[in-house]
Motif scaffolding. Structure first.
Motif, mmCIF file in Angstrom:
data_model
loop_
_atom_site.group_PDB
_atom_site.id
_atom_site.type_symbol
_atom_site.label_atom_id
_atom_site.label_comp_id
_atom_site.label_asym_id
_atom_site.label_seq_id
_atom_site.Cartn_x
_atom_site.Cartn_y
_atom_site.Cartn_z
ATOM 1 N N ASP A 502 55.055 33.154 22.263
ATOM 2 C CA ASP A 502 54.973 31.812 21.687
ATOM 3 C C ASP A 502 56.216 31.420 20.901
ATOM 4 O OD1 ASP A 502 52.390 31.580 22.699
ATOM 5 O OD2 ASP A 502 51.504 32.492 20.887
ATOM 6 N N ASP A 503 57.126 32.383 20.704
ATOM 7 C CA ASP A 503 58.301 32.095 19.870
ATOM 8 C C ASP A 503 59.550 31.826 20.709
ATOM 9 O OD1 ASP A 503 58.659 34.621 20.894
ATOM 10 O OD2 ASP A 503 59.573 35.425 19.054
ATOM 11 N N ILE A 504 59.383 31.353 21.948
ATOM 12 C CA ILE A 504 60.518 31.190 22.853
ATOM 13 C C ILE A 504 61.568 30.239 22.288
ATOM 14 C CG2 ILE A 504 59.490 29.312 24.189
ATOM 15 C CD1 ILE A 504 61.554 32.248 25.592
ATOM 16 N N GLU A 505 61.150 29.292 21.447
ATOM 17 C CA GLU A 505 62.117 28.344 20.891
ATOM 18 C C GLU A 505 63.047 28.979 19.863
ATOM 19 O OE1 GLU A 505 60.296 24.804 19.518
ATOM 20 O OE2 GLU A 505 59.536 24.208 21.498
ATOM 21 N N SER A 506 62.701 30.162 19.395
ATOM 22 C CA SER A 506 63.583 30.857 18.452
ATOM 23 C C SER A 506 64.449 31.898 19.148
ATOM 24 C CB SER A 506 62.754 31.543 17.361
ATOM 25 O OG SER A 506 61.980 32.606 17.898
ATOM 26 N N ALA A 511 68.180 32.444 27.303
ATOM 27 C CA ALA A 511 66.856 32.986 27.589
ATOM 28 C C ALA A 511 65.808 31.881 27.573
ATOM 29 C CB ALA A 511 66.506 34.068 26.567
ATOM 30 N N ARG A 512 65.920 30.987 26.623
ATOM 31 C CA ARG A 512 64.974 29.875 26.495
ATOM 32 C C ARG A 512 65.060 28.945 27.704
ATOM 33 N NH1 ARG A 512 65.668 25.479 21.646
ATOM 34 N NH2 ARG A 512 64.018 24.010 22.278
ATOM 35 N N ALA A 513 66.287 28.647 28.149
ATOM 36 C CA ALA A 513 66.477 27.744 29.287
ATOM 37 C C ALA A 513 65.915 28.350 30.568
ATOM 38 C CB ALA A 513 67.960 27.418 29.455
ATOM 39 N N LYS A 514 66.148 29.632 30.755
ATOM 40 C CA LYS A 514 65.618 30.286 31.950
ATOM 41 C C LYS A 514 64.089 30.283 31.949
ATOM 42 C CE LYS A 514 69.028 31.755 34.571
ATOM 43 N NZ LYS A 514 69.116 31.398 36.007
ATOM 44 N N ALA A 515 63.495 30.509 30.781
ATOM 45 C CA ALA A 515 62.032 30.493 30.688
ATOM 46 C C ALA A 515 61.476 29.112 31.013
ATOM 47 C CB ALA A 515 61.602 30.930 29.285
#
Length: 702
Positions: A502-506, A511-515
């Protein structure tokens, strides 16, 4: 008298543009008012970050009348025509090296300057270092004495020679390497001694580039004369210790300038007693080293690293050029058009004197027309190159999507088709999909902001998927990254069911863009039937991969690495051959649509074990150091605070401590899903793994 502020236009918004923009800002003699780049997105993003106006046409920028001087930062083959165009428009022109690619081009630029109200200057930036100014003063006042020898060294690894990308301008022709690197070296030689004569050239350590791109020699030695001075210029591009230096020997002293570190050390003869002289010499050297280190550390600390040697060289170069222009005085001799033309003349003479093998013609491509059914987006990268060749070996013809027509597959031109298209042009992407059954999306982008990733990574991924669906493609295979996982907990084994948390924005922006790209694609699969399969390769190593792999640690040159963490946990290594094998197996299995696979090799070795294997198999003991995730996190937080509050940088992001720990790959992986569903068998034997990952990978270039 107050000098008029110069309005600055940057032509080309690539990586070097930020150096020039920073140098202009620090000098306060000019202000960047315009940024021009053929990519509208790139121009707009970079211009917005510095408060300038974006353009995609040099004609439009000139017509707008928004600049007094332009910095030409485009690929070298465009320097001469752009310089002449801007001089003809009455603008001052500052050209990145190389100034030109031939004597005729250099002469044409000087002729345009003669007929123009503008002046020309060249970015021989290392001549702007404070340490070089000290050296020139010592030469001028006779402290070094009558000079008999000047030796200029560039011994610095050039990773693209061994691991690509191979479509860079400097690798397209054998002589391009000299025109890319040579200006730094020949600028020193020219400024210290003048034009070179009696040139002799020898070369060594040849390496064959893939795709019929020919042989490149990684070492060059040039012997010449500059008046009464013997000149030696040494280039070595293999992996090794950084030695970028200038050695000047005179009757009174020896000077050694380290222009990568901005240090100058002098060695004089002394009149001490014979027994005391060795101690006196070494104490002198030690004192100079301590002073150099302290001064440079203070500069970087107080300037928030904006006065590191490389940036400082640009800042001082811009200052010298702008000072001359503002005062309407002749250009500083170090950066003048005449000096630049002499440098070009000397490099051209070296090319003409080089052994035939060093500048041999590129082999002819095989005849025949491919009939591609597979499209590889990102086919010129490490994984893409290997996958393309593996696809051909499996009997398939391939179309590779690229920004230009060139690529590392001319030896397979009867089986591989290069297709030039913009990833942001939906119409050209649809054309690229014609006749295609399978699309591999391996491309990625490097952006400084989340907005950049939304447009250049996530937006591009959605656009490719839309084009694939319109073309009726049967399989769309996307490569994400294991970096999207939270790998900070050694007790958690990661499987495809783990999710990204749930913390992908941090997390870090990549990594965030790929997710998010995966999420958007999965929505298209579930709602609209996109025939999707997702692959997430681990730390990919093997032939064509770099020695300095940042998935393992932070590198400080070829011989020293700071591991992410203590380096004692098993890392998710995977051989490039095994990755390609798994990606090809994803083509024909109908029961894997909508599924994702972590492509991780068998548990094999730790980070420290990897470097132990390099030592045992290659007789090279690299310096390996552990790191503290907490310390790395706190340092990053401090940098963030300083950038935001002192440098007033915008669009910054902070990443979590868990993200730093994830770089250490602390969590183990379970690769059983990929093995079961794909009938995939990554290498299990450790000796074979080491042979293919290290011994046969040509990590050092020789």
């Amino acid at each position: 008298m107050t000098q008029k502020e110069m309005r600055v236009g940057l032509i080309g918004a690539g990586y070097i543009a930020s150096r020039h923009a920073s140098a202009v800002e620090l000098n306060k003699q000019g202000r960047v008012t315009a940024v021009c780049d053929v990519s509208e997105t790139t121009a707009r993003e970079f211009a917005g970050s510095i408060g300038a106006q974006p353009y995609t046409s040099v004609d439009d920028m000139i017509a707008a009348g928004v600049c007094d001087i332009v910095h030409i930062l485009t690929p070298p083959h465009t320097h001469a025509p752009l310089a002449i165009q801007c001089l003809n428009a009455g603008l001052h022109v500052f050209v990145e090296k190389p100034f030109a690619l031939s004597r005729d081009e250099a002469a044409a630029i000087l002729a345009a300057e003669e007929a123009s109200a503008g002046q020309i200057a060249v970015c021989h930036n290392f001549l702007g270092l404070p340490s070089y100014a000290k050296l020139k003063k010592l030469v001028a006042d006779g402290s070094i004495g009558r000079i008999d020898t000047v030796e200029v060294n560039w011994r610095f690894p050039l990773t693209p020679l061994r691991s690509g990308p191979y479509n860079l301008w400097m690798l397209r022709e054998p002589q391009n390497l000299l025109f890319e690197i040579g200006p730094h070296l020949f600028a020193f030689a020219t400024d210290l001694g003048g034009a070179l004569t009696d040139i002799q050239v020898s070369t060594g350590k040849p390496i064959t580039l893939p795709g019929n791109l020919g042989v490149r020699h990684q070492t060059w030695r040039v012997l010449a004369k500059a008046g009464s001075i013997d000149v030696a210029i040494n280039i070595s591009l293999v992996e090794g210790v950084d030695d970028r230096s200038v050695y000047v020997r005179g009757t009174n002293a020896v000077a050694r300038l380290d222009y990568a570190q901005d240090t100058l050390n002098m060695r004089y003869e002394n009149a001490a007693e014979l027994v005391i002289s060795p101690l006196s010499q070494q104490l002198s050297q030690a004192g100079q080293n301590i002073k150099n280190g302290a001064v440079n550390a203070a500069k970087q600390l107080t300037s928030l690293n904006r006065k590191n040697p490389y940036d400082l060289s640009f800042t001082n170069t811009v200052q010298a050029i702008y000072t001359a222009l503002s005062a309407n005085k002749p250009m500083d001799a170090r950066f003048s058009g005449d000096a630049a033309a002499t440098v070009v003349k000397n490099i051209a003479a070296v090319v003409n004197s080089a052994p035939a093998a060093a500048i041999a013609d590129i082999p002819a491509a095989p005849a025949g027309s491919p009939n591609p059914t597979v499209l590889v987006v990102g086919g010129t990268g490490f994984i893409g190159r290997h996958l393309t060749r593996s696809l051909v070996a499996s009997g398939r013809d391939v179309r590779v999507l690229s920004r230009g027509a060139g690529g590392p597959f001319s030896d397979l031109s009867d089986r591989v088709e290069m297709f030039a298209a913009s990833l942001k042009d939906a119409e050209s992407l649809e054309k690229a999909m014609q006749g295609i059954d399978v699309v591999y999306h391996l491309a990625k982008s490097d952006n400084a902001t989340w907005e950049g990733y939304l447009e250049n990574d996530i937006g591009v991924t959605e656009r490719l998927a839309e084009a694939a669906m319109k073309a009726g493609v049967k399989r769309f295979i996307y490569t994400g990254t294991i970096a999207s996982y939270d790998m900070s907990d050694p007790a958690q084994t990661i499987t495809e069911a783990s999710g990204f948390g749930d913390d992908i924005e941090s997390r870090n922006l990549y990594a965030r863009a790929k997710a998010l790209s995966e999420e958007r694609l999965m929505d298209m699969h579930q709602l609209r039937g996109l025939p999707l399969v997702i692959a997430r390769p681990g730390i990919v190593i093997g032939e064509g991969g770099p020695l300095q792999h940042w998935g393992i640690g932070k590198w400080n040159g070829a011989g020293a690495v700071q591991l992410w963490g203590n380096g004692k946990n098993i890392l998710p290594f995977v051989l490039i051959d095994d990755v390609s094998d798994a990606l090809i197996k994803m083509i024909d299995r109908d029961d894997i649509l909508g599924k994702d696979y972590n492509l991780i090799g068998e548990p094999m070795m730790t980070g420290r074990g990897y470097f132990d294997a390099i030592h045992q198999s290659m007789n090279a003991r690299l310096r390996v150091k552990s790191s503290s995730f907490i310390a790395l996190h706190l340092i990053e937080k401090l940098k963030y605070t300083l950038k935001k509050n002192v440098l007033r940088k915008r669009n910054l992001s902070q990443i979590s401590l868990a993200d730093w720990k994830s770089r250490g790959h602390l969590s183990p992986f379970d690769n059983s899903k990929a093995k079961a569903d794909l009938d995939w068998q990554p290498v299990r034997d450790k000796d074979e793994f080491i042979r293919r990952a290290i011994v046969e990978a040509n990590l050092f270039g020789f």
